[in-house]
Write an enzyme that holds these catalytic residues in place. Structure first.
Site, PDB file in Angstrom:
ATOM      1  N   PHE A   1      36.425  53.771  49.129  1.00 21.16           N
ATOM      2  CA  PHE A   1      35.767  53.925  50.427  1.00 21.16           C
ATOM      3  C   PHE A   1      36.195  52.919  51.479  1.00 21.16           C
ATOM      4  O   PHE A   1      35.981  53.123  52.658  1.00 21.16           O
ATOM      5  CB  PHE A   1      34.251  53.798  50.254  1.00 21.16           C
ATOM      6  CG  PHE A   1      33.693  54.794  49.294  1.00 21.16           C
ATOM      7  CD1 PHE A   1      33.734  56.145  49.584  1.00 21.16           C
ATOM      8  CD2 PHE A   1      33.156  54.386  48.092  1.00 21.16           C
ATOM      9  CE1 PHE A   1      33.226  57.081  48.694  1.00 21.16           C
ATOM     10  CE2 PHE A   1      32.644  55.313  47.186  1.00 21.16           C
ATOM     11  CZ  PHE A   1      32.679  56.663  47.496  1.00 21.16           C
TER      12      PHE A   1
ATOM     13  N   GLU B   1      38.376  48.935  52.620  1.00 27.22           N
ATOM     14  CA  GLU B   1      39.451  47.958  52.450  1.00 27.22           C
ATOM     15  C   GLU B   1      38.838  46.574  52.583  1.00 27.22           C
ATOM     16  O   GLU B   1      37.903  46.387  53.364  1.00 27.22           O
ATOM     17  CB  GLU B   1      40.492  48.151  53.547  1.00 27.22           C
ATOM     18  CG  GLU B   1      41.209  49.488  53.447  1.00 27.22           C
ATOM     19  CD  GLU B   1      42.405  49.540  54.382  1.00 27.22           C
ATOM     20  OE1 GLU B   1      42.386  48.850  55.407  1.00 27.22           O
ATOM     21  OE2 GLU B   1      43.349  50.274  54.058  1.00 27.22           O
TER      22      GLU B   1
ATOM     23  N   ASP C   1      29.057  51.674  38.168  1.00 30.51           N
ATOM     24  CA  ASP C   1      30.524  51.560  38.185  1.00 30.51           C
ATOM     25  C   ASP C   1      30.959  50.208  37.612  1.00 30.51           C
ATOM     26  O   ASP C   1      31.763  49.491  38.211  1.00 30.51           O
ATOM     27  CB  ASP C   1      31.043  51.764  39.611  1.00 30.51           C
ATOM     28  CG  ASP C   1      32.514  52.187  39.631  1.00 30.51           C
ATOM     29  OD1 ASP C   1      33.037  52.586  38.568  1.00 30.51           O
ATOM     30  OD2 ASP C   1      33.142  52.122  40.707  1.00 30.51           O
TER      31      ASP C   1
HETATM   32  P1  ADP Z   1      35.819  49.464  46.777  1.00 28.51           P
HETATM   33  O1  ADP Z   1      34.351  49.756  46.811  1.00 28.51           O
HETATM   34  O2  ADP Z   1      36.528  49.985  47.975  1.00 28.51           O
HETATM   35  O3  ADP Z   1      36.461  49.792  45.468  1.00 28.51           O
HETATM   36  P2  ADP Z   1      35.442  46.699  46.004  1.00 28.51           P
HETATM   37  O4  ADP Z   1      34.215  46.110  46.564  1.00 28.51           O
HETATM   38  O5  ADP Z   1      35.406  47.169  44.593  1.00 28.51           O
HETATM   39  O6  ADP Z   1      35.967  47.889  46.954  1.00 28.51           O
HETATM   40  O7  ADP Z   1      36.635  45.682  46.171  1.00 28.51           O
HETATM   41  C1  ADP Z   1      37.971  45.998  45.800  1.00 28.51           C
HETATM   42  C2  ADP Z   1      38.691  44.726  45.388  1.00 28.51           C
HETATM   43  O8  ADP Z   1      38.711  43.811  46.497  1.00 28.51           O
HETATM   44  C3  ADP Z   1      38.024  43.989  44.248  1.00 28.51           C
HETATM   45  O9  ADP Z   1      38.466  44.452  42.989  1.00 28.51           O
HETATM   46  C4  ADP Z   1      38.453  42.553  44.501  1.00 28.51           C
HETATM   47  O10 ADP Z   1      39.734  42.314  43.962  1.00 28.51           O
HETATM   48  C5  ADP Z   1      38.556  42.485  46.028  1.00 28.51           C
HETATM   49  N1  ADP Z   1      37.316  41.900  46.597  1.00 28.51           N
HETATM   50  C6  ADP Z   1      36.227  42.542  47.042  1.00 28.51           C
HETATM   51  N2  ADP Z   1      35.293  41.686  47.486  1.00 28.51           N
HETATM   52  C7  ADP Z   1      35.799  40.450  47.308  1.00 28.51           C
HETATM   53  C8  ADP Z   1      35.320  39.114  47.557  1.00 28.51           C
HETATM   54  N3  ADP Z   1      34.122  38.880  48.083  1.00 28.51           N
HETATM   55  N4  ADP Z   1      36.144  38.088  47.265  1.00 28.51           N
HETATM   56  C9  ADP Z   1      37.363  38.306  46.720  1.00 28.51           C
HETATM   57  N5  ADP Z   1      37.868  39.516  46.455  1.00 28.51           N
HETATM   58  C10 ADP Z   1      37.102  40.582  46.743  1.00 28.51           C
END
Ligand code: ADP
Length: 302
Positions: A21, A23, A130
Site C-alpha cells: 500500500f 512507500e 500479517d
Molecule cells: P507496507 O505496509 O507497505 O508493507 P511496512 O510498514 O511493512 O510497509 O514497511 C515496509 C518496510 O519498510 C519494512 O519491512 C521495513 O524494512 C521498512 N520500514 C518501515 N517502517 C520503518 C521504520 N520505522 N524504520 C525503519 N524501517 C522501516
C-alpha cells in the site's frame, strides 16, 4: 519517487521500503535533528489502510515493541505517517545471513520479543494478521548487551519492534466482548506465513497470529519452509496442509513440536497462553548446549 521536504520540517532521503500500500522513506527532521521514517500512501486510494494503521500505532504507544509515533498528515496527493527510524527488517537480515538461518539463541531471543509484541497488540484489542519477518525490524542502536542487562521498562530498549498495522483488525467490540467469527471472508496476510484458516478464507483471530509466528520461527531455524520457493498461493496451501505436522519440526528442539501441538488446539475465541509459549522457547534454549560465549546475536558476530 518522492523528493524535497514535507511541511518544511522533514527532508526526504532514500526510499527504504515498499509494500502493498505504501512507500517508506528515510527523512531528516530539521526540528529535532534526528532521522525518522515516513510512510506514504496515495490519498484517495481505495483502502486508505494508513489511516487505520495510524489508529492502531497510536493506541499501541504504551507498548515497548512499536516505533514511536511522531506525526501524521495528508494533502491532495498522499497520507503520511512519521515515526522513529528503526534498523533493517528481519527478512533481509536472515536472507543475507550465513545459510539463511538464525541460531537457536537469536531465534529464541527475538521469538520471545515477538510473542510479547503480539500480546501487546492483542491487549490493545487488535489482531495483527500479517506476522512475518519483514514486519519486524531491529531497533536502531540496541545491542544484545542492553537486552541482557535490562533497561527501565518505560524506555523502548527492546531488540526488535513490530511494524505495519495496515492489515490489523479489531477483535473486541465496545463492551470488550470477542466479535464473533464472520465465517468466510477471504484470504488475509502473506501466503508464506498465513495460517491454514486464512487459506480457506476464514475470519482470523488471535490464534492465527501464532500460526504465522510458528512458521516464521521454523523458517528462522531451518532457513526455509517446504513452500519457500513456491509463489502460487494454492500450491502453498497444498504444501502447508501436507507438511504442517511433526515432520516440519524434525531436528528442532522438542519444544517446537509442543508449540505446534498447542496452537493446533486453539479455537477461534481462545486467549493464547502467551506465558506458556514464552516458556517453551526459554526451555528450548535452556536445554540446548548454547554456551555463554555464543550469547551474542548472529548479526553482532561479524
Ligand atoms: P507496507 O505496509 O507497505 O508493507 P511496512 O510498514 O511493512 O510497509 O514497511 C515496509 C518496510 O519498510 C519494512 O519491512 C521495513 O524494512 C521498512 N520500514 C518501515 N517502517 C520503518 C521504520 N520505522 N524504520 C525503519 N524501517 C522501516
Amino acid at each position: 519517487m518522492l523528493t524535497g521536504s514535507i511541511r518544511g520540517r522533514w527532508h526526504l532521503g532514500a526510499r527504504i521500503g515498499k509494500g502493498g500500500f505504501g512507500e517508506i522513506y528515510i527523512a531528516y527532521d530539521f526540528k529535532t535533528q534526528l532521522h525518522v521514517a515516513i510512510k506514504f500512501e496515495k490519498s484517495g486510494c481505495e483502502k486508505e489502510a494508513l489511516r487505520f494503521e495510524i489508529e492502531v500505532l497510536t493506541k499501541m504507544q504504551s507498548s515497548v515493541f512499536v516505533p514511536n509515533f511522531i506525526f501524521s498528515g495528508c494533502n491532495k496527493e498522499y497520507n503520511f505517517l512519521v515515526m522513529d527510524l528503526q534498523g533493517p527488517n528481519l527478512a533481509s537480515i536472515r536472507r543475507n545471513h550465513k545459510n539463511r538461518c538464525f541460531s537457536l539463541l537469536t531465534t529464541v531471543k527475538i521469538g520471545i520479543e515477538m510473542i510479547k509484541a503480539i500480546k501487546d497488540i492483542h491487549k490493545a484489542g487488535y489482531i495483527h494478521r500479517d506476522i512475518k519477518p519483514s514486519n519486524f525490524v531491529l531497533r536502531r542502536g540496541t545491542k544484545l548487551v542492553d537486552l541482557i542487562k535490562g533497561r527501565p521498562s518505560n524506555e523502548r530498549s527492546t531488540l526488535t519492534c513490530m511494524l505495519d498495522f495496515g492489515l490489523a483488525r479489531k477483535y473486541l467490540d465496545k463492551e470488550k466482548r470477542i466479535i464473533k467469527s464472520r465465517g468466510e471472508v477471504g484470504f488475509r496476510g502473506t501466503a508464506r506465513y498465513a495460517s491454514l484458516n486464512s487459506h480457506i478464507g476464514q475470519d482470523l483471530s488471535r490464534r492465527d497470529d501464532f500460526w504465522s509466528l510458528f512458521y516464521l520461527l521454523v523458517e528462522f531455524l531451518k532457513g526455509e519452509l517446504p513452500w519457500s520457493r513456491v509463489k502460487d498461493r494454492k500450491l502453498i496451501f497444498e504444501l502447508k496442509k501436507k507438511f504442517t505436522n511433526r515432520n516440519l519440526v524434525k531436528g528442532l528442539p522438542s519444544q517446537f513440536a509442543l508449540f505446534l501441538k498447542y496452537i493446533i488446539k486453539l479455537k477461534f475465541p481462545d486467549i493464547p497462553d502467551y506465558k506458556y509459549l514464552i516458556s517453551l522457547l526459554k526451555q528450548a534454549l535452556h536445554e540446548s548446549d548454547c554456551k555463554e560465549r555464543d550469547k551474542i546475536m548472529d548479526w553482532e558476530k561479524d
